[in-house]
Design a protein around this motif. Structure first.
Motif, PDB file in Angstrom:
ATOM      1  N   ASN A 269     -70.424  10.162 -35.567  1.00 56.35           N
ATOM      2  CA  ASN A 269     -71.441   9.519 -35.407  1.00 56.35           C
ATOM      3  C   ASN A 269     -71.942   9.493 -34.039  1.00 56.35           C
ATOM      4  O   ASN A 269     -71.184   9.669 -33.410  1.00 56.35           O
ATOM      5  CB  ASN A 269     -70.964   8.390 -36.237  1.00 56.35           C
ATOM      6  N   SER A 270     -73.070   9.100 -33.481  1.00 62.55           N
ATOM      7  CA  SER A 270     -73.536   8.906 -32.925  1.00 62.55           C
ATOM      8  C   SER A 270     -73.402   7.436 -32.037  1.00 62.55           C
ATOM      9  O   SER A 270     -73.345   6.323 -32.894  1.00 62.55           O
ATOM     10  CB  SER A 270     -74.340   9.337 -31.939  1.00 62.55           C
ATOM     11  N   VAL A 271     -72.569   7.347 -30.844  1.00 58.60           N
ATOM     12  CA  VAL A 271     -72.416   6.115 -30.289  1.00 58.60           C
ATOM     13  C   VAL A 271     -72.501   5.495 -28.999  1.00 58.60           C
ATOM     14  O   VAL A 271     -73.120   6.534 -28.004  1.00 58.60           O
ATOM     15  CB  VAL A 271     -70.570   6.153 -30.564  1.00 58.60           C
ATOM     16  N   TYR A 272     -72.950   4.500 -28.569  1.00 61.18           N
ATOM     17  CA  TYR A 272     -73.698   3.820 -28.090  1.00 61.18           C
ATOM     18  C   TYR A 272     -72.867   2.264 -27.051  1.00 61.18           C
ATOM     19  O   TYR A 272     -72.266   2.061 -27.865  1.00 61.18           O
ATOM     20  CB  TYR A 272     -75.274   3.537 -27.588  1.00 61.18           C
ATOM     21  N   PHE A 273     -71.950   2.823 -26.251  1.00 62.52           N
ATOM     22  CA  PHE A 273     -71.308   2.009 -26.119  1.00 62.52           C
ATOM     23  C   PHE A 273     -70.638   1.108 -24.438  1.00 62.52           C
ATOM     24  O   PHE A 273     -71.631   1.848 -23.536  1.00 62.52           O
ATOM     25  CB  PHE A 273     -69.394   2.605 -27.043  1.00 62.52           C
ATOM     26  N   ASP A 274     -70.201  -0.014 -24.914  1.00 54.27           N
ATOM     27  CA  ASP A 274     -69.925  -0.590 -23.443  1.00 54.27           C
ATOM     28  C   ASP A 274     -68.610  -0.038 -22.713  1.00 54.27           C
ATOM     29  O   ASP A 274     -67.983   0.374 -23.098  1.00 54.27           O
ATOM     30  CB  ASP A 274     -69.590  -1.944 -24.181  1.00 54.27           C
ATOM     31  N   THR A 275     -69.063   0.493 -21.581  1.00 53.00           N
ATOM     32  CA  THR A 275     -67.517   0.809 -20.794  1.00 53.00           C
ATOM     33  C   THR A 275     -67.044  -0.298 -20.718  1.00 53.00           C
ATOM     34  O   THR A 275     -67.070  -1.244 -20.472  1.00 53.00           O
ATOM     35  CB  THR A 275     -68.542   1.319 -19.551  1.00 53.00           C
ATOM     36  N   PRO A 276     -65.703   0.664 -20.350  1.00 53.23           N
ATOM     37  CA  PRO A 276     -65.151  -0.621 -20.694  1.00 53.23           C
ATOM     38  C   PRO A 276     -64.215  -1.250 -19.347  1.00 53.23           C
ATOM     39  O   PRO A 276     -63.137  -1.413 -19.096  1.00 53.23           O
ATOM     40  CB  PRO A 276     -63.911   0.163 -21.401  1.00 53.23           C
ATOM     41  N   PHE A 277     -65.201  -0.886 -18.459  1.00 51.64           N
ATOM     42  CA  PHE A 277     -64.460  -1.481 -16.515  1.00 51.64           C
ATOM     43  C   PHE A 277     -65.346  -2.696 -16.447  1.00 51.64           C
ATOM     44  O   PHE A 277     -65.247  -3.388 -15.671  1.00 51.64           O
ATOM     45  CB  PHE A 277     -65.002  -0.391 -15.986  1.00 51.64           C
ATOM     46  N   HIS A 278     -66.147  -3.775 -17.558  1.00 49.47           N
ATOM     47  CA  HIS A 278     -66.852  -4.555 -17.373  1.00 49.47           C
ATOM     48  C   HIS A 278     -68.110  -4.561 -16.269  1.00 49.47           C
ATOM     49  O   HIS A 278     -67.875  -5.277 -15.154  1.00 49.47           O
ATOM     50  CB  HIS A 278     -66.117  -6.115 -16.883  1.00 49.47           C
ATOM     51  N   ASP A 279     -68.627  -2.983 -16.132  1.00 48.80           N
ATOM     52  CA  ASP A 279     -68.941  -2.749 -15.014  1.00 48.80           C
ATOM     53  C   ASP A 279     -70.428  -2.655 -15.002  1.00 48.80           C
ATOM     54  O   ASP A 279     -71.619  -2.401 -14.554  1.00 48.80           O
ATOM     55  CB  ASP A 279     -69.173  -1.819 -13.952  1.00 48.80           C
ATOM     56  N   GLY A 280     -70.717  -3.491 -16.662  1.00 48.71           N
ATOM     57  CA  GLY A 280     -72.341  -3.229 -17.083  1.00 48.71           C
ATOM     58  C   GLY A 280     -73.097  -1.900 -17.309  1.00 48.71           C
ATOM     59  O   GLY A 280     -74.567  -2.135 -17.902  1.00 48.71           O
ATOM     60  N   ARG A 281     -72.290  -0.838 -17.183  1.00 48.75           N
ATOM     61  CA  ARG A 281     -72.191   0.239 -17.989  1.00 48.75           C
ATOM     62  C   ARG A 281     -72.717   0.033 -19.693  1.00 48.75           C
ATOM     63  O   ARG A 281     -71.676  -0.448 -19.567  1.00 48.75           O
ATOM     64  CB  ARG A 281     -72.083   1.761 -17.172  1.00 48.75           C
ATOM     65  N   MET A 282     -73.775   1.185 -19.903  1.00 45.91           N
ATOM     66  CA  MET A 282     -73.154   1.235 -21.524  1.00 45.91           C
ATOM     67  C   MET A 282     -73.285   3.009 -21.272  1.00 45.91           C
ATOM     68  O   MET A 282     -74.013   3.787 -20.542  1.00 45.91           O
ATOM     69  CB  MET A 282     -74.019   1.113 -22.384  1.00 45.91           C
ATOM     70  N   MET A 283     -72.520   3.510 -22.414  1.00 45.32           N
ATOM     71  CA  MET A 283     -72.775   5.123 -22.599  1.00 45.32           C
ATOM     72  C   MET A 283     -72.691   5.856 -23.597  1.00 45.32           C
ATOM     73  O   MET A 283     -72.485   4.895 -24.860  1.00 45.32           O
ATOM     74  CB  MET A 283     -71.238   5.579 -21.889  1.00 45.32           C
ATOM     75  N   PHE A 284     -73.721   6.516 -23.486  1.00 49.67           N
ATOM     76  CA  PHE A 284     -73.595   7.758 -25.454  1.00 49.67           C
ATOM     77  C   PHE A 284     -72.139   8.402 -24.725  1.00 49.67           C
ATOM     78  O   PHE A 284     -72.892   9.729 -24.550  1.00 49.67           O
ATOM     79  CB  PHE A 284     -74.848   8.447 -25.907  1.00 49.67           C
TER      80      PHE A 284
END
Length: 564
Positions: A269-284
């Protein structure tokens, strides 16, 4: 077959010099390409020049999604979400061969940015703003069902996931299909032509450019009633030439993506997720062609935008996010990265905002000399951006000349390769042409499917170029056909044009690319009758790009670090 070859390029460059164009576009990325198509289909005689290859800047280095900007809801950018979201369906309908709907998972965790309520509300708002059709609207999963759908997601502290639709694309080929359609409508287009200066009339209004032909070194002038600067990261350079780089300016941010074999990153599956660093970034993280690619970073870039590097910090950041978000068969290291790409986003500077917070909206600037510049925006919104600025050109031409104003027609305009009956007819067309490739051209299913996806309704022209047996050029028959199609119909001038942007092999099939790069260079050298110096320069260009793409230096440093 409408020719779009080296000869087309030479003829177009001459025709641009032999007349006064209504409009000259500087920049052959997705924005400039969209402008050329929109203007030409409104009976505005348009020329376009690109200093390198088409889409060689930002437009081939995106996350390769025609998406609606879900994260812009966090910035309350309602208008932008509505506009680019609604464009997705148009892009898909006009070019379904290079645009694929896919289900995207948005998992949420305890103490994460999103929770069940905010995710459900956010996706509902997104669906409505983006005018998502009923069959593609979001649905929610509890933690058990989310892990059943994607077992490689981290299960600890998971609360569930939202599932919604995004559209994966081949950004370089989307740009090319827009250009090929503009060419078939009569636009005059040439790559490897650099604007080296601007021309002005007696009233100090811009009236053209001085150019250098980077293929043969010749120079000349192109005159036009209107000039649009659509140079992406280089917009401010043209504005500096015009002495109009005042007020707002570009803020460049670098985005890096990495490609890993699906054996090592086997998500389905394609996944859009919160980076686990609490930096406000998200990744695909997105599966494609037996690989998974993941990104992106978002850091300020102040050096040359032509080839932004990929650093050890970039790789470490992305892999750390992957390793913390997914329970993979083994811990990912730089050695698992097959390839990667890095590009810059030309954002419009707003004081006091971090790179992740700066708006992605587009803006048009008009200088005292009447140079029009367009900057910002997203791949998804290219058609709407083009419409806005061509509206302005058309209005001005209607006042200043005998031009009769016409509205845009691009919302329903099929792109090159898109003559497949729209999104409703695409699957039937796909199955029929795959069957044709298997039965009549002795292709295996995977190769036939790849060709139909890549070329759409132009695939029959590629099929017809397939040799019956292995070629003397030491190229596999599929590469031989694709390369020759590229030379005749896709203005391939350098080997890197084919290896990277026309075929994506340097990104998603790098081992195969390495096996054919020398035969491709040899074949093109004979085709174009290059001298030894030119052939060496082309070889160096491929090898330099390959070194950036396969991250060999970073892997070497990592191996040395491991030894210590």
């Amino acid at each position: 077959m409408t020719e779009f070859s080296n000869k087309t390029r030479s003829d177009n460059l001459q025709k641009m010099q032999d007349q006064v164009l209504d409009l000259l576009v500087i920049g052959g990325g997705i924005t400039g390409s969209g402008i050329a198509l929109d203007a030409q289909t409104r009976n505005i005689q348009t020329g376009l020049i690109e200093m390198r290859d088409f889409a060689s800047g930002t437009s081939s280095r995106s996350t390769k999604l025609v998406h609606g900007g879900l994260r812009y809801l966090k910035q309350a950018a309602i208008k932008e979400v509505h506009e680019v979201g609604s464009e997705r369906a148009l892009v898909y309908n006009n070019a379904p061969h290079v645009t694929t709907p896919l289900k995207m998972m948005l998992p949420f965790y305890e103490d994460g940015t999103f929770g069940p309520f905010t995710t459900a509300i956010g996706l509902d708002v997104y669906d409505r703003l983006a005018q998502v059709k009923r069959s593609e609207r979001k649905y929610m999963l509890n933690a058990h069902d989310a892990l059943e759908r994607e077992p490689y997601l981290k299960g600890e502290n998971m609360k569930g996931a939202g599932v919604y639709v995004e559209y994966r694309t081949d950004d370089a080929r989307l740009t090319l299909e827009v250009l090929k359609k503009a060419n078939s409508e009569g636009a005059l287009i040439a790559n490897y032509v650099k604007a080296t200066g601007l021309l002005y009339d007696s009233n100090n209004k811009i009236c053209g450019v001085i150019f250098k032909n980077l293929i043969d070194g010749s120079t000349g002038e192109i005159h036009a009633k209107k000039v649009i600067n659509a140079c992406g990261p280089w917009v401010d350079e043209i504005r500096q030439m015009d002495n109009s780089d005042k007020g707002k300016h570009l803020h460049l941010t670098k985005g890096v993506h990495l490609v890993i074999d699906s054996d090592k990153f086997p998500i389905s599956n394609s996944v859009y997720f919160d980076t686990p660093f609490h930096d406000g970034r998200m990744m695909f993280a997105i599966p494609r062609e037996g690989k998974t690619y993941i990104g992106t970073t978002d850091t300020t870039w102040t050096a040359d935008p032509k080839e932004p590097n990929i650093t050890a910090n970039d790789v470490t950041y992305i892999l750390a996010a992957a390793n913390q978000m997914f329970d993979l068969p083994q811990y990912l290291t730089p050695d698992d990265v097959e390839s990667g790409w890095s590009g810059v986003r030309p954002l419009i500077q707003e004081e006091g905002k971090s790179p992740s917070e700066i708006s992605r909206k587009d803006e048009i600037f008009q200088s005292d000399t009447d140079l029009l510049s367009i900057a910002g925006g997203k791949l998804t919104g290219y058609r709407k951006m083009a419409e806005k600025i061509v509206n302005r050109v058309a209005e001005q031409l209607a006042v200043e000349t005998n031009y009769e104003y016409k509205d845009t027609i691009t919302q329903d305009l099929t792109l090159s390769g898109g003559d497949v009956g729209g999104d409703d007819g695409w699957m039937e067309f796909f199955d029929k042409e795959v069957h044709e490739g298997i039965i009549n051209y002795d292709l295996d299913r995977e190769d036939a499917e790849t060709l139909v996806h890549r070329y759409g309704s132009n695939v029959s022209k590629v099929y017809q170029l397939l040799p019956e047996t292995k070629t003397k050029a030491r190229l596999p028959r599929i590469d031989w056909a694709m390369l020759n199609y590229g030379l005749e119909s896709e203005m391939v001038e350098h080997p890197i044009d084919y290896l990277l942007r026309r075929s994506s092999q340097m990104l998603f099939d790098i081992s195969h690319m390495k096996s054919i790069k020398t035969p491709v260079i040899e074949y093109m050298s004979k085709y174009y009758d290059w001298d030894d110096d030119t052939k060496q320069a082309m070889t160096d260009e491929v090898n330099e790009k390959l070194a950036l793409t396969d991250l060999s230096e970073i892997k070497k440093k990592y191996a040395e670090y491991q030894k210590k």
